[in-house]
Each structure stands twice: as C-alpha cells, then as structure tokens.
Design a protein around this motif. Structure first.
Motif, mmCIF file in Angstrom:
data_model
loop_
_atom_site.group_PDB
_atom_site.id
_atom_site.type_symbol
_atom_site.label_atom_id
_atom_site.label_comp_id
_atom_site.label_asym_id
_atom_site.label_seq_id
_atom_site.Cartn_x
_atom_site.Cartn_y
_atom_site.Cartn_z
ATOM 1 N N GLN A 438 0.830 -1.213 0.000
ATOM 2 C CA GLN A 438 0.000 0.000 0.000
ATOM 3 C C GLN A 438 0.859 1.256 0.000
ATOM 4 N N LYS A 439 1.872 1.241 0.893
ATOM 5 C CA LYS A 439 2.770 2.394 0.936
ATOM 6 C C LYS A 439 3.480 2.591 -0.406
ATOM 7 N N TYR A 440 3.873 1.465 -1.010
ATOM 8 C CA TYR A 440 4.577 1.540 -2.297
ATOM 9 C C TYR A 440 3.688 2.167 -3.359
ATOM 10 N N LEU A 441 2.414 1.741 -3.367
ATOM 11 C CA LEU A 441 1.499 2.294 -4.367
ATOM 12 C C LEU A 441 1.282 3.782 -4.128
ATOM 13 N N ILE A 442 1.119 4.138 -2.814
ATOM 14 C CA ILE A 442 0.916 5.560 -2.502
ATOM 15 C C ILE A 442 2.127 6.376 -2.929
ATOM 16 N N THR A 447 5.279 9.787 -6.556
ATOM 17 C CA THR A 447 6.477 9.927 -7.407
ATOM 18 C C THR A 447 6.106 10.309 -8.827
ATOM 19 N N ALA A 448 4.956 9.842 -9.314
ATOM 20 C CA ALA A 448 4.536 10.232 -10.667
ATOM 21 C C ALA A 448 4.364 11.742 -10.738
ATOM 22 N N ALA A 449 3.660 12.290 -9.691
ATOM 23 C CA ALA A 449 3.483 13.751 -9.674
ATOM 24 C C ALA A 449 4.820 14.451 -9.540
ATOM 25 N N GLU A 451 7.709 13.293 -10.479
ATOM 26 C CA GLU A 451 8.436 13.180 -11.748
ATOM 27 C C GLU A 451 7.960 14.225 -12.739
ATOM 28 N N GLU A 452 6.613 14.416 -12.771
ATOM 29 C CA GLU A 452 6.096 15.448 -13.673
ATOM 30 C C GLU A 452 6.626 16.816 -13.280
ATOM 31 N N ARG A 453 6.613 17.072 -11.936
ATOM 32 C CA ARG A 453 7.163 18.347 -11.477
ATOM 33 C C ARG A 453 8.646 18.472 -11.829
ATOM 34 N N GLY A 454 9.344 17.337 -11.648
ATOM 35 C CA GLY A 454 10.773 17.371 -11.980
ATOM 36 C C GLY A 454 10.991 17.665 -13.458
ATOM 37 N N ARG A 455 10.170 17.028 -14.294
ATOM 38 C CA ARG A 455 10.293 17.298 -15.728
ATOM 39 C C ARG A 455 10.022 18.764 -16.023
ATOM 40 N N ILE A 456 8.926 19.266 -15.345
ATOM 41 C CA ILE A 456 8.587 20.680 -15.570
ATOM 42 C C ILE A 456 9.733 21.568 -15.114
ATOM 43 N N THR A 457 10.263 21.228 -13.910
ATOM 44 C CA THR A 457 11.381 22.033 -13.392
ATOM 45 C C THR A 457 12.590 21.954 -14.320
ATOM 46 N N LEU A 458 12.818 20.750 -14.862
ATOM 47 C CA LEU A 458 13.937 20.610 -15.800
ATOM 48 C C LEU A 458 13.728 21.478 -17.032
ATOM 49 N N ASN A 459 12.476 21.442 -17.533
ATOM 50 C CA ASN A 459 12.182 22.295 -18.692
ATOM 51 C C ASN A 459 12.358 23.768 -18.338
ATOM 52 N N ASP A 460 11.813 24.110 -17.079
ATOM 53 C CA ASP A 460 11.969 25.500 -16.653
ATOM 54 C C ASP A 460 13.444 25.866 -16.515
#
Length: 535
Positions: A438-442, A447-449, A451-460
């Motif tokens: 359960q913790k892993y899924l949470i 982490t998906a969010a 990762e998206e933020r990280g990608r956005i930050t990388l783009n920024d």
C-alpha cells in the motif's frame, strides 16, 4: 695537269679501299678438327656422328662470319698448315642428319662460316677429311651414275649473295683455287648393279628436266628466288632441329641401355652375393661340424689323461711306505683325542647353559602364577562390586525415565509454542507485506506527480538557462557598446579640446592683428578724394 691529279686521287682511293680491313667485332673463332681416314667409310661415303669424338684438333682460325668456306681454305692453310701432320689437301665435312657427309665444291661458295656456328650448330667447329675431290672422279664409271645435272636455277640459288660494305668486298676477293673437272660440279649417287640398264632412261629424263628448268628460270623473278632461298633456309633449320632431336633420342637410348646394363650388373651382383652367402653358410656348417668333432676328440683325450692320472695316483698310494702310514695313524689319533677333548668341553658348557635357562624359566613361571592369582582376586572383587552397583543403576534408570518423560512433555509444549509463534510471524509478515505494498502504491502515485514536477522544473531550468545565456550575451554586447561609446566620447572630448585650443590661438592671433591694424591706421595719413578717384 688536272687529269693527272684526278688519276692520282683515284689511285689513292682504290689503294685505301683495297687495304681496308674488316671490323674486329665481326671476327669470330672457328675450331678446326681432322677426321681420321680409318674412321671414314669409303664404300658408303659417310661417317657417323659418333666419330666426332675421335677427331683430332688442328687449332682455330679468327675470321669474319660472312666468309665462305671456299675462302676459308686460305686461312686454314696459313694458320694450321704450319704443322707437318696437317694434310695439304682436304675436303670439308658437314653433319646432316645422323651422319657426316662431304661438301661439294659448288657448295663451298654457298656455305659460310656462320653456318658452322650456333645457332646453326651445337658449337663453333668445322670438320675436314684428308683428300681431294679429284680422287672421287678416279673411281670407275660403272659404280656411279649422274641422276641430275646442274640447272640454271640451282646456279642462281648457289651463287653467293653480293656484299654491301666496302670492307666486306675487300675480304670477299676471289682466291685462286685449283681447277676442278666438270664431273665434280654435278650431283652423284651410287646405283645398284641391277639398275645399270635403266641409266640411259635416267639420263634422258635429266636432259628433259634441264630444258624445262632452263625455260622456267627465265620466267622466275627475283622475288620467287628470294622465296626459294627462304624455304631452303627453313628446310635447313628444320634438318638441324631434327638432327638435334635424333641426337637427344640417341642419348636417351644410350642412357636406357646403361641403366639396363647397371640393372643386369646389380642382378648379377645380387646373385653372386646370394651364392657367396650360400657358400659361406656351407663353410660355417662344415666348420661347426669340425669344431664339434675336435671338441669330442679333446674330451676323449682329457678323459683318457684323467684315467691315466688316477691309475698313477692309485699306484703311488699303494707304493707308500708303512712308516708314512704309521705316522699318519699317530697324527690321526692325536687329532681324535684333541677333538674328543673339545667335544667334552663344549658339552659341559652346553649343560651349564641349559641349567641356567631352566632356572630362569622356573622363575618366570612362578611370577606368572603370582600375577594370575592376583588377577583372579581382582576379578572376584569386581564381581562383588558389580552386584552392588546393579541396584544403584536400576534406581538411576527409573529416575532417568521419569526425567525423560518430563522432558518430552516440555518438548511438545515448546514445539506447540514454536508453531504458534511461526503462525503469528507469518501473519505479521503478510500484514507487513500488504502495508508495504500500500505504501509503495501511494509513494508511486506521489512519485509520478514528483516526476512530472521534476520534468517541468527541468524544462523550466532549461528555459532559464537559455534566458540566462541570452541575458549574458546581451550584457556582453551592452558592455562592449558602452566601452565603445566611452572610447568615442573620450576621442570627441580630445578633439573638442584641440578645437578649443585652435580657436583660442586663432582669437589671439586675430586680436593681435587688429591691434596692429589700428596702429597702422593711426600712422597713415588720410587720402584726399581726388586721389582716391584717380586710383
């Protein structure tokens, strides 16, 4: 006068031409060999090529290669004729096919030195035979018949080719040769006695052929004659090649014959060796038999000698004196007494040793009996102790059984507790595994969010980096422009300063000029109107 001078010049020229010598590069060496008379076959009018090995060397001549062999006679007589054994008259020979044959007089003018040198022949050599062509004409007419006569075509073919250079002309001057009878200028062959009747027919045919050839010779042109010469040369080269091949075949045949002879010799040698070995074996057997017989005879002789010696010894023993026998008996008695004494001493020593050994054995047996008695007493005591210990051991066994039962019960309880603990541990593991999942899924959702933020930050960050780079470029450009403007301002200020200086200088000069002009005006008198008008 002029005619005399011209004649003198002509004579000088002719003398120069006649004295002219050939080039030394055109001279070649030619070895001269003499074929012995006993080798020449007069009946067959030839000699085999193998007779060249019996030829005698007469020396060599150094002559031009285009010289005819008819002119060569003079050089041979000049160089080789100094020897007493050299023949005064000789005939040239030539190897054609398998045999040596004589060269006719008309052929001497056609053949040249180069025809007796390689590649026409195997070696630069010429063979001669003692004799003269007139000797052939002295043979009886009934043994010879003329099949053909010399035709004009043959004369044209056999005539020597004209030489081009003046040097060759000087060397090809005709030499006075002995006159030959006309019979030697024709081809001759031996005819069998049975063909004498047909000789007249052959002569008629020869006459008719001469007439036909004379008419044909008038028609033939120089070109056809050249073709005939080329064909004749080709045939001659072919004959040389065939002679070489025959020579090689003969050499192979000789080599094979030699090999066969060697094989036969080897076979004969092997047979001889086999016979020699058989003879040696026979001799060895005979020697062995002789040795055996000798050994047997020697053994018989040795046995006889031994028997003789034994008989002699017996006779000598019989002939011994009685005194010697008595002495021997006394010596024997003394020896017997000494031996008896030694025997008694040895017996006493043995008895003593036996007594000592018996005493030692008795003592050993007594010790063993004592030890056995002690061991028996110990065993009886041990049996008594064992009987007393049996009761103790039985009681101890009962106690151990009770302890064992208690331990087994405790063991069962412990096993049950362990099983319960194992089940509890398994339940806890499953619960913990579920919680971890359960913790892993949470966390995975988080982490998906992230990762998206990280990608956005990388783009920024990439955008910011590009903007920073552009800003840096702008700053660099602006700083460069500012520096350039400052430099230009400094230059303008300097120019203004120079202009001001120049202006101040000009003002000073103008003020000085004005002051000087005022002073001049004050000094100059005023001019009247009339004068001004006149001016």
């Amino acid at each position: 006068m002029q005619s005399q001078l011209e004649s003198e010049h002509l004579t000088l020229r002719t003398n120069i031409i006649s004295v002219d010598r050939p080039d030394s590069s055109q001279l070649v060496d030619l070895h001269v060999y003499i074929i012995p008379k006993h080798v020449w076959k007069n009946r067959q009018n030839l000699a085999e090529n193998d007779t060249m090995e019996q030829a005698i060397s007469a020396g060599f001549v150094h002559v031009p290669q285009n010289l005819t062999i008819h002119e060569l006679r003079q050089y041979i007589h000049k160089i080789c004729g100094q020897d007493d054994q050299f023949p005064k008259d000789f005939i040239y020979l030539r190897s054609v096919g398998r045999c040596l044959t004589k060269v006719k007089p008309q052929q001497e003018t056609d053949l040249r030195v180069k025809n007796y040198r390689p590649p026409m022949t195997f070696a630069p050599e010429i063979f001669i035979l003692e004799g003269h062509h007139d000797d052939e004409s002295s043979t009886p007419t009934n043994t010879k018949s003329y099949l053909f006569r010399e035709s004009p075509i043959h004369r044209s073919l056999m005539s020597p080719l004209p030489l081009t250079t003046s040097r060759q002309q000087s060397w090809n001057k005709p030499i006075a040769a002995p006159l030959l009878p006309p019979s030697t200028l024709t081809y001759r062959t031996f005819v069998h006695s049975s063909e004498r009747k047909n000789s007249t027919n052959f002569n008629d045919l020869a006459v008719s052929s001469d007439s036909n050839l004379s008419t044909a010779s008038s028609i033939l042109s120089a070109r056809e004659l050249a073709k005939l010469r080329e064909e004749q040369e080709r045939l001659r080269l072919r004959q040389i090649e065939l002679a070489r091949q025959r020579h090689e075949i003969e050499q192979e045949q000789k080599r094979r014959e030699k090999e066969l002879l060697e094989k036969q010799k080897n076979l004969s040698q092997e047979q001889q060796q086999h016979e020699i070995e058989q003879e040696q074996q026979k001799r060895e057997k005979e020697l062995l038999e002789k040795q055996k017989n000798l050994a047997q005879e020697q053994q018989h002789e040795i046995e006889r000698e031994q028997q003789k010696r034994e008989k002699e010894l017996l006779e000598k023993q019989k002939n011994l004196s009685r005194e010697q026998r008595q002495k021997e008996e006394e010596q024997a008695a003394i020896r017997i007494q000494g031996a008896y004494r030694n025997y008694r001493n040895r017996r006493k020593l043995k008895e003593k040793k036996q007594q000592e050994h018996a005493a030692n054995e008795i003592e050993r047996l007594q010790k063993e009996a004592r030890e056995l008695a002690r061991r028996k007493a110990e065993e009886e005591h041990i049996e008594e102790l064992n009987a007393h210990d049996v009761v103790k051991l039985s009681n101890h066994l009962e106690e151990l059984k009770t302890k064992r039962v208690a331990l087994e019960a405790a063991r069962e309880t412990i096993i049950r507790q362990m099983q319960q603990l194992h089940a509890q541990i398994a339940v806890r593991r499953t619960e913990e595994r579920d919680l971890w999942k359960q913790k892993y899924l949470i966390e995975k959702k988080k982490t998906a969010a992230l990762e998206e933020r990280g990608r956005i930050t990388l783009n920024d960050q990439s955008d910011t980096n590009t903007e920073l780079e552009q800003a840096k470029i702008r700053l660099n450009n602006s700083t460069k422009l500012r520096q350039q403007a400052e430099n230009e301002c400094h230059l303008l200020e300097e120019e203004l300063k120079q202009i001001r200086l120049n202006m101040s200088n000009l003002e000073n000069r103008s003020s000085s000029k004005q002051s000087s002009s005022v002073q001049q005006k004050q000094q100059i008198k005023p001019i009247s109107l009339d004068i001004t008008l006149q001016y």
